[in-house]
Enzyme design. Sequence first.
Site, PDB file in Angstrom:
ATOM      1  CG  HIS A  86       2.569  -3.714  -3.112  1.00 47.33           C
ATOM      2  ND1 HIS A  86       2.569  -2.845  -2.037  1.00 47.33           N
ATOM      3  CD2 HIS A  86       3.450  -3.211  -4.003  1.00 47.33           C
ATOM      4  CE1 HIS A  86       3.416  -1.859  -2.278  1.00 47.33           C
ATOM      5  NE2 HIS A  86       3.966  -2.056  -3.465  1.00 47.33           N
ATOM      6  CD  GLU A 157       6.501  -4.862  -2.038  1.00 47.56           C
ATOM      7  OE1 GLU A 157       6.553  -3.741  -2.521  1.00 47.56           O
ATOM      8  OE2 GLU A 157       5.454  -5.384  -1.647  1.00 47.56           O
TER       9      GLU A 157
END
EC number: 5.3.1.1
Length: 249
Positions: A86, A157
């Site tokens: 992430h 992302e």
Amino acid sequence: MNAGGQDACSLAMGVVEAARRSARVDVVICPPFTALAAAAHELWESKSAVMLGAQNMHPEPAGAFTGEISASMLKDSGATWVILGHSERRQIFGETDELIERKVAAALRAELRPIACVGETLEERDAGKTLEVVERQTRAFLDELAKRPGVGVIAYEPVWAIGTGKVARPEDAQEVHAMIRGLLASVSEELATSTRILYGGSVKADNAEGLLGQIDVDGALVGGASLDAAGFGKIIDSAERLAEAAERG
């Protein structure tokens, strides 16, 4: 780092209720480590199709790594998915492409399904390096995903869109997703067609349909909006409408 106790169970059940309206969309929730086992119990009790994932893991199976969590520990807690790389892990904790590759490999060995994240910073985007950065990050774990086509998932992302309220335009997201799909196709057509590519970065109910409607956007990695079960349910509803429309041709 939200909703780690009873709040996580309440939120999980809210998502379960929201997901009941959907027959065509897969839903995974990823609470903090402290809530995994409790959330797993709630999902099992409700006989829900909602799946459980973790937010991170260590690449080693065991050892002197105080404070870390292994793949087997996640599985013992009921998780079947795990988010790896992430942007916050990369930016705040200095995780490298090499480390994320090791984590993806470890997850697959343990029969956990990895959601491997990639994305550029604002500085990299402004310098016109978006595709270069995302390609480098994806290539780091591409060979691992190729060993089990369709098991792993990639999430694009952009760092500049995480928790900022900024979101990539649908066409910008599509450009990056198409490049990732091309990388997968360079390995095998099976890998390209079976790998889901998610978009993450300030996805909300009011922008989800435009993003999910892009040809190479297969789903969403939802952050802050997932803390509101009703709002998250609207994102699920958007995905369901698009899936139903695709079935009709």
